[in-house]
Design a protein around this motif. Structure first.
Motif, short mmCIF file in Angstrom:
data_model
loop_
_atom_site.label_atom_id
_atom_site.label_comp_id
_atom_site.label_asym_id
_atom_site.label_seq_id
_atom_site.Cartn_x
_atom_site.Cartn_y
_atom_site.Cartn_z
N PHE A 138 -57.54 49.67 -17.35
CA PHE A 138 -58.44 50.82 -17.41
C PHE A 138 -59.24 50.89 -16.12
O PHE A 138 -59.75 49.88 -15.64
CB PHE A 138 -59.41 50.69 -18.59
CG PHE A 138 -58.78 50.86 -19.94
CD1 PHE A 138 -58.83 52.08 -20.60
CD2 PHE A 138 -58.13 49.79 -20.55
CE1 PHE A 138 -58.25 52.22 -21.86
CE2 PHE A 138 -57.55 49.93 -21.81
CZ PHE A 138 -57.60 51.16 -22.46
N VAL A 139 -59.36 52.10 -15.57
CA VAL A 139 -60.20 52.31 -14.40
C VAL A 139 -61.21 53.40 -14.77
O VAL A 139 -60.82 54.55 -15.03
CB VAL A 139 -59.39 52.72 -13.16
CG1 VAL A 139 -60.33 52.85 -11.96
CG2 VAL A 139 -58.31 51.69 -12.86
N GLY A 140 -62.48 53.02 -14.85
CA GLY A 140 -63.49 53.97 -15.27
C GLY A 140 -63.20 54.53 -16.66
O GLY A 140 -63.31 55.74 -16.87
N GLN A 141 -62.81 53.69 -17.58
CA GLN A 141 -62.48 54.01 -18.97
C GLN A 141 -61.19 54.84 -19.10
O GLN A 141 -60.83 55.22 -20.20
CB GLN A 141 -63.64 54.78 -19.65
CG GLN A 141 -64.88 53.93 -19.88
CD GLN A 141 -65.93 54.66 -20.66
OE1 GLN A 141 -66.62 55.52 -20.11
NE2 GLN A 141 -66.06 54.35 -21.94
N GLN A 142 -60.51 55.07 -18.00
CA GLN A 142 -59.26 55.83 -18.05
C GLN A 142 -58.07 54.87 -17.99
O GLN A 142 -57.96 54.08 -17.05
CB GLN A 142 -59.18 56.81 -16.88
CG GLN A 142 -57.89 57.63 -16.86
CD GLN A 142 -57.80 58.50 -15.62
OE1 GLN A 142 -58.69 58.47 -14.77
NE2 GLN A 142 -56.73 59.27 -15.52
N PRO A 143 -57.18 54.88 -18.99
CA PRO A 143 -56.01 53.99 -18.94
C PRO A 143 -55.01 54.47 -17.90
O PRO A 143 -54.52 55.59 -17.97
CB PRO A 143 -55.45 54.08 -20.36
CG PRO A 143 -55.87 55.43 -20.85
CD PRO A 143 -57.19 55.72 -20.21
N LEU A 144 -54.72 53.60 -16.93
CA LEU A 144 -53.81 53.98 -15.85
C LEU A 144 -52.57 53.10 -15.76
O LEU A 144 -51.53 53.56 -15.31
CB LEU A 144 -54.54 53.94 -14.51
CG LEU A 144 -55.63 54.99 -14.28
CD1 LEU A 144 -56.23 54.80 -12.88
CD2 LEU A 144 -55.08 56.39 -14.42
N GLY A 145 -52.69 51.85 -16.15
CA GLY A 145 -51.58 50.94 -15.92
C GLY A 145 -51.38 49.96 -17.05
O GLY A 145 -52.14 49.92 -18.03
N LEU A 146 -50.35 49.15 -16.89
CA LEU A 146 -49.97 48.20 -17.93
C LEU A 146 -49.27 47.02 -17.30
O LEU A 146 -48.56 47.17 -16.30
CB LEU A 146 -49.06 48.91 -18.93
CG LEU A 146 -48.44 48.10 -20.07
CD1 LEU A 146 -48.39 48.96 -21.34
CD2 LEU A 146 -47.01 47.68 -19.71
N ILE A 147 -49.46 45.84 -17.88
CA ILE A 147 -48.77 44.64 -17.43
C ILE A 147 -48.01 44.06 -18.61
O ILE A 147 -48.58 43.80 -19.68
CB ILE A 147 -49.73 43.58 -16.88
CG1 ILE A 147 -50.55 44.14 -15.72
CG2 ILE A 147 -48.96 42.33 -16.43
CD1 ILE A 147 -51.67 43.23 -15.26
#
Length: 940
Positions: free
Chosen positions: A60-69
């Motif tokens: 999450f970047v600034g509460q926005q989900p952007l990526g996954l591992i």
């Protein structure tokens, strides 16, 4: 990583490493039960719930989900290409509490040692290895862009060639084509004085302006070259702007560890960049000379006791540069310095006037300044079963990794690499490839030869409505999982395709939850699958048209099972669902790149071995009583990893040499020798035997030292020459040398003798069929018995022959017979797309009218030119322009219908031009004579 407890399970060890990597890259790792977005910009939440299950990490970047591992244990490094589908599923799933339907854009698969990354905003998302994770600020910045960097390559305008030399124009155009193809490395070979740096300034300007590159590194190996490059940028003025380059963009020549945020072009020596990554200041003199020269800064550091590996530097993230240009790359991309290039997630462009074979290998043989992309398309297929042989120099004769060379060594399972200088020659042969030694050029040469063979020989007709070649469904047989991964990566690069284009196929359900096999069978993608063990009953893929053998097979039964994957028939309509350009599956092709067809089939396989010098040194040091913590723990770490790879037989044998102890027990004793708790326990026993009056802090400390020495000696005495030799031998089986230096070349790429015999048999069958029907079918009767009446042959007659062949002998289709001729003899042209035209061409060749096989439409064109030339002999332009237009229309009609009658002049296309009435006005009483002459002359 050595400080991670070996008592943890492998999955937890990997998670701990990933946590540390995330924190180094600026992420805050949190549990899903204790989420606090106020803690920072980038939050990595473990086990976040999605509609398909908990994801290992959601970024999450600034509460926005952007990526996954997607996290895997270290030994699953060989599976990272397989789990791409799994991580993609999570990326497109619905996240709990979120309604975003676009999915996650930035996807990683990581073991904590090996990490792969796919940007799903790219035009053709293709996974790539990265040194670590990108920073949260970076993902946020990327997410706000309309297109990714690779997507913006499509926005390049046509190059303004003003002021550029031809070689520079070719280099820039081909380099940009390479970028658009997502080729990670490219080499510009340009002679001294031809303007390499000016060329670089031109394409760097275009990258900054049109691709919106954030920062570019211009890498040199001496301060002098850096100063020259800086001057070149200061003097460079683009064609579309009146300002100088340095007025448009900030250029910084690095003289310290400081990299300015506003810099868009950084100029640095490679040794300075290495020091920046290490977080060390560097003496100014180190910039002055080529670091690869004797007595240089490199040599001084290599002579130190400890190696100097590059580790992640939070001040210099892996995304610091989008592009790295390496000037004089033939001397500055090897040895220690290769780590600098491997660190950054960037495109690499080499500049040199004098490349050697190592240079070509490093840049994946992508020489853009000489790069020419050639495709030749020859229609049709040959026979139901055919063999195409590809032989390369290294595949047949092997090569040698010489003493003193710096090479990568790779663990087969984890894929972890280390660089080292070889202290002895290592000669390898064909059976050592992809086991003892991996030669990327050998794999790449085969794939390139196969790609060219598809278009030139195997399935040349597969061009879709967009003019693109459609690769037939292909199954590649690889030797090992690591070999399969190497093949997958190179296939994707050479075919300029995405992750979906080429996949690994396995039977292990946990490795393939979405069943790549089913998609290979039924869907358009993947076009190519790579497998090690896909041979059992029930694994047939009906649309499969090519089997590419990149492994030899000793068992005759095993080999027959593998060949059987391509034998299944499939209705044309179902074949076309997955391969749009295919007409009908009448055969499959075996591409033999390893001599599998010719090799003797037995079940025996030699044990492959390779030396691992560093392990030898550690074993010998412990045996000789070297009591150093680094030595003991380094050896323990090596043995821990080796234990995971041992077969049951190897473990039993090793235990025999170790006086009954297992490898785990040996490892524990090595660790215990420096474990404070174990030392304290042993020291306590010594202290307790000492009278209290004699005890003191110094005495107790001495007891600890004595205890440690005893523990170390006990451990060292377990190691002996026989055990050490066996450990080294076993380890060599699991370790690979990566030979990037010896480049491969194609020795042969052609149909084998069996295929030539089959082609000759097909021609014989076709000839016999024509002769058997020459008295029954009117067109054949004319060709055989009344050749002077060829002018009377009509479209209807030829169609009758074609329909009879399709009904009685479908395997004698003109396209197949044509390609059989192409194998046996030289043909004067490609097979015509119109099957009736191809049939007439074949009949004329069989009957002896034509001495070589050539398209009949070309024959008519040539005969028409001869007839016109004869009409104009002795006079100047007998026919007017309008008359010539009519004569050409008649010629075109004969090409499509083989004959023309007067009545034909009343129909298309003649009626639109006035029909027979207008032709009579133009030619008068000669009209009938001209029509008869053309019917006869063009059919000659």
């Amino acid at each position: 990583m050595s400080e991670i407890s070996t008592n943890q399970n492998p999955e937890q060890i990997a998670r701990d490493r990933i946590d540390r990597m995330l924190m180094d890259a600026g992420w805050i790792v949190q549990s899903k039960k204790r989420i606090d977005f106020s803690a920072g910009l980038g939050i990595a939440i473990r086990e976040y719930q999605t509609s398909v299950g908990p994801a290992d990490y959601v970024l999450f970047v600034g509460q926005q989900p952007l990526g996954l591992i997607e996290a895997k244990k270290e030994d699953d490094g060989h599976r990272l290409t397989v789990v791409e589908d799994q991580s993609a599923d999570y990326a497109t799933a619905h996240l709990k509490f979120f309604t975003n339907t676009e999915g996650l854009k930035y996807i990683y698969e990581s073991t904590g040692v090996l990490t792969r990354f796919t940007d799903y905003t790219d035009p053709k998302p293709r996974g790539r290895s990265v040194f670590s994770f990108h920073r949260p600020e970076t993902l946020l910045e990327w997410s706000k862009k309309e297109k990714s960097l690779r997507g913006r390559f499509a926005d390049f305008p046509k190059l303004d060639e003003t002021g550029l030399r031809p070689a520079q124009i070719v280099a820039i155009n081909n380099l940009e084509k390479s970028f658009k193809g997502n080729r990670p490395r490219a080499l510009i070979q340009m002679a001294t004085g031809a303007g390499k740096t000016f060329t670089a300034a031109t394409f760097i300007y275009r990258l900054l302006k049109f691709a919106k590159a954030k920062r570019i590194l211009f890498l040199v190996d001496t301060k002098n070259l850096g100063e020259q490059a800086e001057q070149e940028f200061m003097a460079y003025q683009p064609n579309d702007d009146n300002r100088k380059f340095t007025e448009l963009y900030n250029v910084q020549r690095l003289a310290s560890t400081y990299i300015a945020n506003e810099s868009q072009v950084c100029i640095s020596t490679i040794q300075r960049m290495y020091s920046i990554l290490k977080g060390e200041e560097m003496d100014e003199f180190a910039d002055e000379t080529n670091p690869n020269e004797s007595g240089s800064w490199l040599q001084q550091h290599l002579n130190k006791k400890d190696p100097l590996p590059v580790v992640y530097n939070p001040k210099v993230p892996i995304e610091q540069f989008d592009f790295i240009i390496i000037d004089e790359c033939h001397r500055s991309i090897y040895n220690l310095w290769k780590q600098v290039l491997d660190y950054f997630d960037a495109f690499l462009i080499g500049l040199t006037a004098t490349p050697d074979k190592r240079t070509f290998g490093f840049f994946n043989e992508n020489v853009v300044s000489q790069y020419t992309y050639e495709e030749s398309v020859i229609d049709g297929v040959n026979v139901p079963y055919d063999v195409y042989e590809i032989e390369t120099h290294i595949s047949q004769k092997g090569a040698k990794v010489k003493k003193g060379w710096f090479v990568d060594r790779r663990d087969k399972l984890s894929r972890a690499k280390r660089w080292q200088q070889e202290d002895e020659d290592t000669e390898y042969y064909k059976n050592d490839l992809d086991k003892k030694v991996v030669n990327p050029s050998q794999i790449r040469t085969i794939i390139k030869a196969y790609k060219e063979a598809l278009r030139k020989d195997i399935f040349p007709k597969r061009i879709d409505e967009n003019g693109e070649y459609e690769v037939p469904k292909t199954l590649i047989f690889a030797k090992t999982d690591s070999h399969a991964d190497d093949i997958i990566q190179i296939v994707r690069e050479e075919f300029d395709e995405s992750n979906d284009f080429c996949k690994k196929v396995t039977y292990k359900i946990e490795e393939d939850p979405k069943s790549v096999l089913n998609r290979f069978r039924n869907d358009y993608y993947p076009r190519i699958a790579v497998t090690v063990d896909m041979i059992a009953t029930g694994t047939d893929v009906k649309p499969l048209e090519v089997l590419l053998f990149m492994r030899d097979v000793k068992s005759i039964n095993y080999f027959e099972q593998m060949k059987g994957r391509g034998t299944r028939t499939i209705p044309p309509d179902k074949l076309q669902l997955v391969t749009k350009t295919a007409d009908i599956k009448t055969h499959f092709v075996i591409v033999d790149a390893v001599g599998a067809i010719k090799s003797k089939k037995t079940d025996s396989r030699p044990l492959e071995r390779q030396p691992t010098v560093a392990l030898k040194d550690l074993l010998q040091a412990v045996t000789m009583g070297v009591n150093e913590e680094d030595v003991f723990l380094s050896l323990a770490n090596r043995l821990i990893r080796l234990d995971k790879q041992l077969t049951e037989t190897e473990a039993v044998k090793l235990q025999e040499y170790a006086n009954g102890r297992t490898l785990k027990q040996l490892t524990k004793m090595l660790i215990d020798a420096w474990d404070p708790d174990v030392i304290e326990t042993r020291a306590k026993a010594i202290i307790e035997q000492t009278p209290p009056v004699d005890r003191s802090p110094a005495m107790e400390e001495q007891a600890r030292q004595d205890a440690q020495k005893v523990l170390a000696k006990e451990a060292s005495l377990l190691f002996n020459g026989r055990l050490n030799e066996y450990i080294d031998t076993v380890r060599r089986q699991h370790d690979q040398i990566i030979d990037h230096i010896n480049l491969d070349t194609v020795l042969k790429a052609e149909w084998n003798k069996t295929s030539m015999d089959a082609a000759q048999n097909l021609i014989t069958d076709f000839t016999a069929y024509l002769e058997a029907n020459k008295d029954e079918i009117k067109a054949l009767s004319i060709f055989y018995n009344q050749p002077y009446n060829r002018r009377e042959i009509t479209f209807k007659m030829i169609k009758e022959v074609m329909e009879k062949i399709k009904l009685e002998k479908p395997m004698l289709a003109p396209a197949y017979v044509w390609d059989a001729f192409a194998i046996i003899e030289k043909t004067n042209g490609d097979c015509p797309k119109d099957e009736l035209t191809a049939l007439v061409s074949l009949i004329r060749r069989i009957c002896g009218i034509d001495k070589e096989l050539r398209p009949y439409d070309k024959t008519i064109d040539d005969n028409f030119k001869k007839w016109i030339f004869a009409q104009n002999a002795g006079q100047h332009n007998r026919f007017t322009q309008e008359q010539m237009d009519w004569l050409r229309m008649i010629k075109d009609h004969i090409i499509s219908s083989y004959h023309i009658e007067l009545d034909d002049l009343d129909y298309t296309p003649f009626d639109a031009r006035g029909g027979r009435g207008r032709m009579y006005q133009l030619f008068g009483n000669e009209m009938d004579q001209i029509i008869n002459e053309l019917n006869e002359a063009l059919a000659a």
